[in-house]
Design an enzyme around this catalytic site. Structure first.
Site, PDB file in Angstrom:
ATOM      1  N   ASP A   1      12.349   4.993   2.599  1.00 37.70           N
ATOM      2  CA  ASP A   1      12.395   3.543   3.533  1.00 37.70           C
ATOM      3  C   ASP A   1      12.501   2.396   2.243  1.00 37.70           C
ATOM      4  OD1 ASP A   1      11.825   2.958   6.497  1.00 37.70           O
ATOM      5  OD2 ASP A   1      11.762   1.178   5.048  1.00 37.70           O
TER       6      ASP A   1
ATOM      7  N   SER B   1      24.264   4.456  17.856  1.00 40.23           N
ATOM      8  CA  SER B   1      23.553   3.611  18.964  1.00 40.23           C
ATOM      9  C   SER B   1      24.567   3.731  20.133  1.00 40.23           C
ATOM     10  CB  SER B   1      23.407   2.349  18.553  1.00 40.23           C
ATOM     11  OG  SER B   1      23.179   1.385  19.647  1.00 40.23           O
TER      12      SER B   1
ATOM     13  N   TYR C   1      26.983  -5.312  14.224  1.00 38.92           N
ATOM     14  CA  TYR C   1      25.800  -4.205  14.316  1.00 38.92           C
ATOM     15  C   TYR C   1      26.635  -2.871  15.320  1.00 38.92           C
ATOM     16  CZ  TYR C   1      22.052  -1.311  16.102  1.00 38.92           C
ATOM     17  OH  TYR C   1      21.348  -0.178  16.258  1.00 38.92           O
TER      18      TYR C   1
HETATM   19  N1  LIG Z   1      15.398   0.999  19.193  1.00 45.20           N
HETATM   20  C1  LIG Z   1      16.588   1.057  19.779  1.00 45.20           C
HETATM   21  O1  LIG Z   1      16.389   0.564  20.861  1.00 45.20           O
HETATM   22  C2  LIG Z   1      17.658   1.768  19.066  1.00 45.20           C
HETATM   23  C3  LIG Z   1      18.682   2.000  19.811  1.00 45.20           C
HETATM   24  C4  LIG Z   1      19.819   2.523  19.396  1.00 45.20           C
HETATM   25  C5  LIG Z   1      19.971   2.802  17.928  1.00 45.20           C
HETATM   26  N2  LIG Z   1      18.697   2.619  17.417  1.00 45.20           N
HETATM   27  C6  LIG Z   1      18.728   2.836  15.733  1.00 45.20           C
HETATM   28  O2  LIG Z   1      17.836   3.817  15.196  1.00 45.20           O
HETATM   29  C7  LIG Z   1      17.303   3.422  14.172  1.00 45.20           C
HETATM   30  C8  LIG Z   1      15.973   3.086  14.072  1.00 45.20           C
HETATM   31  O3  LIG Z   1      15.744   2.001  14.916  1.00 45.20           O
HETATM   32  P1  LIG Z   1      13.963   1.283  15.257  1.00 45.20           P
HETATM   33  O4  LIG Z   1      14.178   0.900  16.266  1.00 45.20           O
HETATM   34  O5  LIG Z   1      13.152   2.441  14.814  1.00 45.20           O
HETATM   35  O6  LIG Z   1      14.283   0.336  14.236  1.00 45.20           O
HETATM   36  P2  LIG Z   1      13.525  -0.232  12.873  1.00 45.20           P
HETATM   37  O7  LIG Z   1      13.942  -1.565  12.089  1.00 45.20           O
HETATM   38  O8  LIG Z   1      11.778  -0.297  13.178  1.00 45.20           O
HETATM   39  O9  LIG Z   1      13.763   1.034  11.832  1.00 45.20           O
HETATM   40  C9  LIG Z   1      14.536   0.855  10.950  1.00 45.20           C
HETATM   41  C10 LIG Z   1      13.965   1.212   9.427  1.00 45.20           C
HETATM   42  O10 LIG Z   1      14.950   1.284   8.376  1.00 45.20           O
HETATM   43  C11 LIG Z   1      14.487   0.747   7.324  1.00 45.20           C
HETATM   44  N3  LIG Z   1      15.463   0.167   6.329  1.00 45.20           N
HETATM   45  C12 LIG Z   1      16.091  -0.962   6.681  1.00 45.20           C
HETATM   46  N4  LIG Z   1      17.125  -1.285   5.561  1.00 45.20           N
HETATM   47  C13 LIG Z   1      16.954  -0.108   4.955  1.00 45.20           C
HETATM   48  C14 LIG Z   1      17.473   0.212   3.375  1.00 45.20           C
HETATM   49  N5  LIG Z   1      18.526  -0.833   3.005  1.00 45.20           N
HETATM   50  N6  LIG Z   1      16.976   1.217   2.944  1.00 45.20           N
HETATM   51  C15 LIG Z   1      15.918   2.036   3.490  1.00 45.20           C
HETATM   52  N7  LIG Z   1      15.674   1.728   4.562  1.00 45.20           N
HETATM   53  C16 LIG Z   1      15.759   0.662   5.359  1.00 45.20           C
HETATM   54  C17 LIG Z   1      13.417  -0.405   7.867  1.00 45.20           C
HETATM   55  O11 LIG Z   1      12.525  -0.666   6.865  1.00 45.20           O
HETATM   56  C18 LIG Z   1      12.719   0.455   8.831  1.00 45.20           C
HETATM   57  O12 LIG Z   1      11.686   1.269   8.582  1.00 45.20           O
HETATM   58  C19 LIG Z   1      18.074   2.418  13.490  1.00 45.20           C
HETATM   59  O13 LIG Z   1      19.227   2.916  12.943  1.00 45.20           O
HETATM   60  C20 LIG Z   1      18.733   1.467  14.981  1.00 45.20           C
HETATM   61  O14 LIG Z   1      20.063   1.133  14.489  1.00 45.20           O
HETATM   62  C21 LIG Z   1      17.721   1.951  17.619  1.00 45.20           C
END
Ligand SMILES: NC(=O)c1ccc[n+]([C@@H]2O[C@H](COP(=O)([O-])OP(=O)(O)OC[C@H]3O[C@@H](n4cnc5c(N)ncnc54)[C@H](O)[C@@H]3O)[C@@H](O)[C@H]2O)c1
Length: 258
Positions: A36, A140, A164
């Site tokens: 991360d 997603s 996105y």
């Molecule tokens: N939460 C939802 O409703 C949802 C729905 C569909 C898809 N998603 C996908 O699931 C994944 C996680 O979502 P989440 O809700 O836990 O969000 P989140 O924002 O908490 O998680 C994203 C993580 O990626 C890390 N990150 C960001 N940029 C980065 C980089 N350049 N290099 C390495 N790490 C990096 C962030 O520090 C964070 O820990 C994402 O891909 C998101 O698009 C989430």
């Protein structure tokens, strides 16, 4: 213990869904590396991963080719192999829907889509050599949302969430192309497409009780938790899924049926 003896990299595993994957993989016996960009949260997450899995943190920016190669090398050196890669990192919680500049579009692509490509490139030669590997990409439901609701005032305010959704559609494509390339070497590539999931990141952008309301509109009503996605990830990572590749599994209570 369906992942006993396996090693896994979870990108974006410092919190939210990525941490739920890391925790479940560790509980299933895998040794887990959290990759991360967020150092403080990543360190804390790795410490929270208790036995039986052994967790460690590698600070990684998935959009930076050098950082990605260093991550793969560090994990291979520490664990001796890389069996599983979960490409979960994305600009999601810290993504700015209102920024409609071209520079920002490029940034969203660099992290959400090119990051998946770079990480896949970094691990695939090792996986091919060992004739075994599992890559799981996080798309997603947004990839399949073509009809956005009109803005409340009826005016045009830019392309909104377009950047996105476009990258997540790209992740679906990357899944299929890389699955086709890597299958003959025992490496599978599959994809999970979550609906709206109750994470801190979602709570930042979805106001009030809208999350609960959205959950009620699903064919299977309820608020999806990060843990609800982990069974799908373990299945794709397991030996049972060895003939399954290039597939997109939507976990959205039936909201999306692409
Ligand atoms: N939460 C939802 O409703 C949802 C729905 C569909 C898809 N998603 C996908 O699931 C994944 C996680 O979502 P989440 O809700 O836990 O969000 P989140 O924002 O908490 O998680 C994203 C993580 O990626 C890390 N990150 C960001 N940029 C980065 C980089 N350049 N290099 C390495 N790490 C990096 C962030 O520090 C964070 O820990 C994402 O891909 C998101 O698009 C989430």
């Amino acid at each position: 213990m369906r992942l006993e003896g396996r090693t896994a990299i979870i990108t974006g595993g410092a919190g939210g869904i990525g941490f739920a994957y890391a925790q479940r993989f560790a509980n299933e016996g895998a040794r887990v590396a959290i990759a991360d960009v967020d150092e403080a949260a990543g360190q804390a997450a790795a410490e929270r991963l208790g036995a039986p899995g052994e967790g460690f943190f590698v600070q990684t920016d998935v959009s930076d080719p050098e950082s990605v190669e260093a991550c793969a090398n560090a994990v291979a050196e520490r664990y001796g192999s890389i069996d599983i890669l979960v490409n979960n990192a994305a600009l999601y919680g810290d993504w700015d829907m209102r920024d409609q500049s071209f520079e920002y579009l490029q940034r969203v692509f660099e992290v959400n889509q090119h990051g998946v490509w770079l990480m896949t490139r970094a691990v695939s030669s090792r996986m091919v050599e060992q004739r075994h590997g599992r890559i799981i990409n996080q798309a997603s439901g947004a990839a399949f949302n073509y009809a956005s609701p009109p803005s409340p005032d009826g005016e045009f305010h830019g392309l909104s969430s377009f950047s996105y959704s476009q990258t997540k559609f790209g992740v679906v494509g990357l899944t299929k192309f890389s699955a086709a390339q890597l299958g003959r070497y025992g490496v599978t590539v599959n994809c999970i497409a979550p609906g709206v999931v109750d994470t801190e990141a979602t709570r930042k952008t979805v106001p009030g009780n809208l999350l609960e309301q959205l959950g009620q509109d699903q064919p299977i009503p309820g608020v999806i938790q990060a843990e609800d996605l982990t069974g799908a990830a373990v299945f794709f990572a397991s030996d049972e899924a060895r003939y399954i590749t290039g597939q997109i599994l939507v976990v959205s209570g039936g909201r999306h049926m692409p």
